[in-house]
Design an enzyme around this catalytic site. Structure first.
Site, PDB file in Angstrom:
ATOM      1  N   CYS A   1      25.806  24.058  25.189  1.00  0.00           N
ATOM      2  CA  CYS A   1      26.120  25.434  24.793  1.00  0.00           C
ATOM      3  C   CYS A   1      27.510  25.832  25.270  1.00  0.00           C
ATOM      4  O   CYS A   1      28.058  26.807  24.793  1.00  0.00           O
ATOM      5  CB  CYS A   1      25.165  26.447  25.405  1.00  0.00           C
ATOM      6  SG  CYS A   1      23.460  26.356  24.874  1.00  0.00           S
TER       7      CYS A   1
ATOM      8  N   CYS B   1      17.931  23.471  29.388  1.00  0.00           N
ATOM      9  CA  CYS B   1      18.406  24.591  28.578  1.00  0.00           C
ATOM     10  C   CYS B   1      17.347  24.902  27.514  1.00  0.00           C
ATOM     11  O   CYS B   1      16.873  23.991  26.826  1.00  0.00           O
ATOM     12  CB  CYS B   1      19.720  24.212  27.899  1.00  0.00           C
ATOM     13  SG  CYS B   1      20.148  25.277  26.523  1.00  0.00           S
TER      14      CYS B   1
ATOM     15  N   LYS C   1      15.455  23.395  13.445  1.00  0.00           N
ATOM     16  CA  LYS C   1      16.886  23.601  13.339  1.00  0.00           C
ATOM     17  C   LYS C   1      17.555  22.230  13.350  1.00  0.00           C
ATOM     18  O   LYS C   1      17.262  21.412  14.197  1.00  0.00           O
ATOM     19  CB  LYS C   1      17.390  24.444  14.511  1.00  0.00           C
ATOM     20  CG  LYS C   1      18.859  24.805  14.335  1.00  0.00           C
ATOM     21  CD  LYS C   1      19.470  25.432  15.570  1.00  0.00           C
ATOM     22  CE  LYS C   1      20.980  25.398  15.428  1.00  0.00           C
ATOM     23  NZ  LYS C   1      21.698  25.506  16.686  1.00  0.00           N
TER      24      LYS C   1
ATOM     25  N   HIS D   1      26.863  23.340   9.289  1.00  0.00           N
ATOM     26  CA  HIS D   1      28.255  23.798   9.349  1.00  0.00           C
ATOM     27  C   HIS D   1      28.757  24.095   7.933  1.00  0.00           C
ATOM     28  O   HIS D   1      29.472  25.066   7.710  1.00  0.00           O
ATOM     29  CB  HIS D   1      29.153  22.724   9.983  1.00  0.00           C
ATOM     30  CG  HIS D   1      28.686  22.265  11.331  1.00  0.00           C
ATOM     31  ND1 HIS D   1      28.253  20.979  11.568  1.00  0.00           N
ATOM     32  CD2 HIS D   1      28.557  22.927  12.503  1.00  0.00           C
ATOM     33  CE1 HIS D   1      27.882  20.863  12.831  1.00  0.00           C
ATOM     34  NE2 HIS D   1      28.053  22.033  13.426  1.00  0.00           N
TER      35      HIS D   1
ATOM     36  N   HIS E   1      18.782  23.713  23.988  1.00  0.00           N
ATOM     37  CA  HIS E   1      19.026  22.294  23.722  1.00  0.00           C
ATOM     38  C   HIS E   1      17.983  21.352  24.295  1.00  0.00           C
ATOM     39  O   HIS E   1      17.936  20.179  23.933  1.00  0.00           O
ATOM     40  CB  HIS E   1      20.397  21.881  24.255  1.00  0.00           C
ATOM     41  CG  HIS E   1      21.519  22.430  23.424  1.00  0.00           C
ATOM     42  ND1 HIS E   1      22.116  23.638  23.685  1.00  0.00           N
ATOM     43  CD2 HIS E   1      22.100  21.946  22.308  1.00  0.00           C
ATOM     44  CE1 HIS E   1      23.039  23.861  22.765  1.00  0.00           C
ATOM     45  NE2 HIS E   1      23.055  22.864  21.927  1.00  0.00           N
TER      46      HIS E   1
ATOM     47  N   CYS F   1      25.012  24.985  30.836  1.00  0.00           N
ATOM     48  CA  CYS F   1      24.598  24.019  29.802  1.00  0.00           C
ATOM     49  C   CYS F   1      25.845  23.553  29.080  1.00  0.00           C
ATOM     50  O   CYS F   1      26.535  24.358  28.459  1.00  0.00           O
ATOM     51  CB  CYS F   1      23.611  24.638  28.809  1.00  0.00           C
ATOM     52  SG  CYS F   1      23.368  23.580  27.351  1.00  0.00           S
TER      53      CYS F   1
ATOM     54  N   HIS G   1      27.591  18.648   9.735  1.00  0.00           N
ATOM     55  CA  HIS G   1      26.364  18.483   8.949  1.00  0.00           C
ATOM     56  C   HIS G   1      26.230  19.693   8.024  1.00  0.00           C
ATOM     57  O   HIS G   1      27.096  20.572   8.027  1.00  0.00           O
ATOM     58  CB  HIS G   1      25.136  18.268   9.842  1.00  0.00           C
ATOM     59  CG  HIS G   1      24.859  19.353  10.851  1.00  0.00           C
ATOM     60  ND1 HIS G   1      24.665  20.682  10.516  1.00  0.00           N
ATOM     61  CD2 HIS G   1      24.729  19.318  12.203  1.00  0.00           C
ATOM     62  CE1 HIS G   1      24.413  21.395  11.597  1.00  0.00           C
ATOM     63  NE2 HIS G   1      24.473  20.587  12.651  1.00  0.00           N
TER      64      HIS G   1
HETATM   65  N1  MSP Z   1      32.733  25.997  18.908  1.00  0.00           N
HETATM   66  C1  MSP Z   1      31.717  26.983  18.850  1.00  0.00           C
HETATM   67  C2  MSP Z   1      32.158  28.182  18.040  1.00  0.00           C
HETATM   68  C3  MSP Z   1      33.405  28.867  18.525  1.00  0.00           C
HETATM   69  S1  MSP Z   1      33.850  30.188  17.485  1.00  0.00           S
HETATM   70  C4  MSP Z   1      35.024  31.008  18.312  1.00  0.00           C
HETATM   71  C5  MSP Z   1      30.479  26.385  18.215  1.00  0.00           C
HETATM   72  N2  MSP Z   1      30.679  25.319  17.429  1.00  0.00           N
HETATM   73  S2  MSP Z   1      29.522  24.541  16.637  1.00  0.00           S
HETATM   74  O1  MSP Z   1      30.159  23.358  16.103  1.00  0.00           O
HETATM   75  O2  MSP Z   1      28.389  24.344  17.452  1.00  0.00           O
HETATM   76  O3  MSP Z   1      29.149  25.445  15.421  1.00  0.00           O
HETATM   77  C6  MSP Z   1      28.165  26.454  15.495  1.00  0.00           C
HETATM   78  C7  MSP Z   1      28.072  27.131  14.151  1.00  0.00           C
HETATM   79  O4  MSP Z   1      27.815  26.170  13.102  1.00  0.00           O
HETATM   80  C8  MSP Z   1      26.920  28.126  14.010  1.00  0.00           C
HETATM   81  O5  MSP Z   1      27.197  29.389  14.537  1.00  0.00           O
HETATM   82  C9  MSP Z   1      26.783  28.171  12.489  1.00  0.00           C
HETATM   83  O6  MSP Z   1      27.831  28.911  11.935  1.00  0.00           O
HETATM   84  C10 MSP Z   1      26.950  26.711  12.129  1.00  0.00           C
HETATM   85  N3  MSP Z   1      25.681  25.994  12.194  1.00  0.00           N
HETATM   86  C11 MSP Z   1      25.411  24.906  12.977  1.00  0.00           C
HETATM   87  N4  MSP Z   1      24.122  24.509  12.725  1.00  0.00           N
HETATM   88  C12 MSP Z   1      23.570  25.312  11.803  1.00  0.00           C
HETATM   89  C13 MSP Z   1      22.354  25.317  11.098  1.00  0.00           C
HETATM   90  N5  MSP Z   1      21.396  24.448  11.327  1.00  0.00           N
HETATM   91  N6  MSP Z   1      22.195  26.259  10.146  1.00  0.00           N
HETATM   92  C14 MSP Z   1      23.184  27.149   9.806  1.00  0.00           C
HETATM   93  N7  MSP Z   1      24.328  27.161  10.448  1.00  0.00           N
HETATM   94  C15 MSP Z   1      24.516  26.339  11.538  1.00  0.00           C
HETATM   95  O7  MSP Z   1      29.415  26.916  18.402  1.00  0.00           O
END
Ligand code: MSP
Length: 509
Positions: free
Chosen positions: A130, A144, A295, A22, A147, A127, A19
């Site tokens: 997470c 959690c 968020k 990311h 979440h 969780c 989304h």
């Molecule tokens: N797989 C782990 C990360 C491992 S790194 C060694 C993970 N993945 S995740 O798919 O959940 O991605 C999390 C990351 O996506 C956040 O830290 C951020 O960089 C980005 N974001 C996800 N949602 C977000 C928002 N709503 N806003 C901004 N960035 C966000 O955690």
């Protein structure tokens, strides 16, 4: 010897499609990577996917697929989004790749051999969303706190990493290198967390098998976070190609939002210290993108897919919007209305209109050929602002103040548009005796557009390339290097411009 600027995004879970949250992290890294290339630096920009763990295993199960089969289906969707968003990553690592798994095993073996990993029993809650063990104060009514989903009680034999042993070394790291975590408020959170005491954490699991096998004990798989963090070194030759590894590692920037800060600022450097590997230079925490004040999340169905916005606004405007709209490091709210308003004022009426007006005048007053000015040094009215733009953009990007860098670009566009209104070349053109003055004004304007294209290029690579093409400069935009390229007066008189399609067409209702 390290000779490469190395920047990473988090590797994303393949439990679902991407989304715009990311997209935000990835675009930010891309802007930084592109700018460093423009400065002539060697750059390595890494992104990828995190494919092990219960989260992914369950997503696959729900669809009646093996985790591997599911990951193979979803990974192309991630790659496609990054391609469509013009992301210039140099590599894309999947944690299920052989090159990764083999070195994960070598790494944990090293820690086991040196005595930093021992067998114990874990009892507590976990969780799955997470992929994290939770302490009592992180659980609210059995859910959690992040979440809002039920945590699971776990009691199993696990291998543990002696994190507690690294408490003082970590505190020394934060003390000696205060920019290890940015912004500063995030560093303070990390410091107080570590001061509060650290508990050894579990680095293996036995209750499921979707992970990298622990090499000395086949009944265990590596905890997904240990596996995931290691991508940052396995992708650049750790354990496989020492020379390459030394030329790239340590990473200059690990980019992320605060949800995963603790893993990167506490667990990760401690793991590296234990293995005798240098720690990264900086962990940067940007804000969350919020939708309707919350968020964004897939569970709450507030996730907006990047394609929804690209279809409407185009890729360049997408990238520009998020970099410009959200003060980098703070949370930001997304709304269609404000995106449309900014598009219209800054891109359609601002940058796009500047380009089409200037090129139209070069066409009609000088047959599409850049005229010979009476002087080419920074004497005119736009040379000073252009120099300012180059200086400010550089300082802001290097400090990761991305929104300020983009604001500097927008300000320059405004200055250029104002200059045109004041110089009023359309009036000057009516008087044949003011031909040189007309040439001077349009030369400055074209040179201004060259600066716009140059500094827009890390943010809006597609639009910048189209503008460059319209300016007719024979040397490719991709061959430009700073600081040389930012010398005022570099456009050659006689250059044949090519009016093209509008860079940012007006939005349809
Ligand atoms: N797989 C782990 C990360 C491992 S790194 C060694 C993970 N993945 S995740 O798919 O959940 O991605 C999390 C990351 O996506 C956040 O830290 C951020 O960089 C980005 N974001 C996800 N949602 C977000 C928002 N709503 N806003 C901004 N960035 C966000 O955690």
């Amino acid at each position: 010897m390290k000779d490469t600027f190395y920047i990473t995004t988090p590797i994303y879970y393949v439990n679902d499609a991407p989304h715009i949250g990311h997209g935000y992290s990835t675009v930010a890294c891309d802007v930084i990577a592109r700018y460093h290339r423009l400065r002539g630096e060697k750059v390595f920009f890494l992104t990828g996917t995190d494919e092990h763990g219960q989260n992914v295993a369950r997503a696959a199960e729900k669809r009646g697929l093996t985790p591997r089969g599911w990951a193979d289906q979803i990974v192309p969707k991630w790659r496609e989004v990054w391609e469509r968003l013009d992301i210039s990553n140099d590599d894309f690592i999947r944690t299920t790749e052989d090159r990764h798994e083999r070195q994960v095993q070598a790494f944990v073996q090293r820690l086991y051999d040196s005595g930093d990993i021992y067998l114990g029993t874990y009892q507590g809650v976990y969780c799955v969303s997470c992929e994290e063990f939770k302490s009592e104060d992180e659980v609210v009514d059995g859910n959690c706190a992040i979440h809002g989903r039920p945590v699971e009680r776990v009691s199993e034999d696990n291998y543990f990493f002696r994190l507690s042993k690294y408490r003082d070394a970590l505190l020394r790291l934060y003390e000696e290198r205060p920019d290890f975590v940015r912004p500063e408020t995030r560093l303070n959170e990390v410091v107080s967390f570590v001061r509060g005491g650290l508990q050894d954490f579990s680095v293996s699991r036995t209750s499921f098998d979707w992970g990298v096998p622990i090499p000395w004990d086949a009944g265990h798989v590596t905890y997904v976070w240990v596996d995931a963090l290691l991508n940052y070194i396995t992708a650049v030759g750790f354990g496989a190609d020492e020379r390459r590894f030394d030329s790239i590692w340590p990473a200059d920037v690990h980019m992320m939002s605060k949800d995963i800060l603790r893993f990167h600022a506490v667990y990760w450097p401690a793991m590296l210290m234990a293995a005798g590997v240098a720690v990264p230079r900086q962990v940067f925490v940007h804000g969350y993108l919020l939708v309707g004040g919350e968020k964004m999340s897939k569970t709450k169905l507030t996730g907006i897919h990047p394609f929804q916005l690209i279809e409407h606004f185009g890729v360049d405007a997408y990238r520009y919007h998020f970099m410009r709209d959200v003060s980098f490091g703070r949370d930001g709210s997304f709304s269609w209305e404000s995106m449309a308003a900014r598009y219209t004022s800054e891109l359609a009426n601002g940058l796009g209109n500047l380009a089409s007006r200037v090129l139209a005048m070069v066409d009609s007053y000088f047959e599409g050929v850049v005229p010979e000015p009476s002087h080419r040094e920074v004497g005119g009215r736009l040379g000073g602002p252009a120099e300012q733009l180059a200086k400010r953009f550089d300082a802001h990007i290097l400090a990761l103040e991305l929104s300020d860098a983009v604001a500097a670009l927008d300000e320059f566009v405004r200055q250029a548009n104002r200059y045109l209104v004041e110089a009023a070349p359309w009036n000057v053109a009516k008087d044949a005796s003011r031909r040189q003055e007309l040439a001077d004004v349009l030369y400055e304007a074209v040179e201004g557009l060259r600066f716009v294209a140059l500094f827009a290029s890390p943010v809006m690579p597609g639009a910048a390339a189209r503008l460059w093409e319209q300016l007719g400069i024979t040397e490719a935009l991709s061959a430009q290097r700073l600081p040389d390229a930012a010398r005022w007066g570099s456009v050659n008189p006689g250059t044949r411009t090519r009016r093209g399609e509008s860079l940012f067409p007006r939005l349809e209702e």
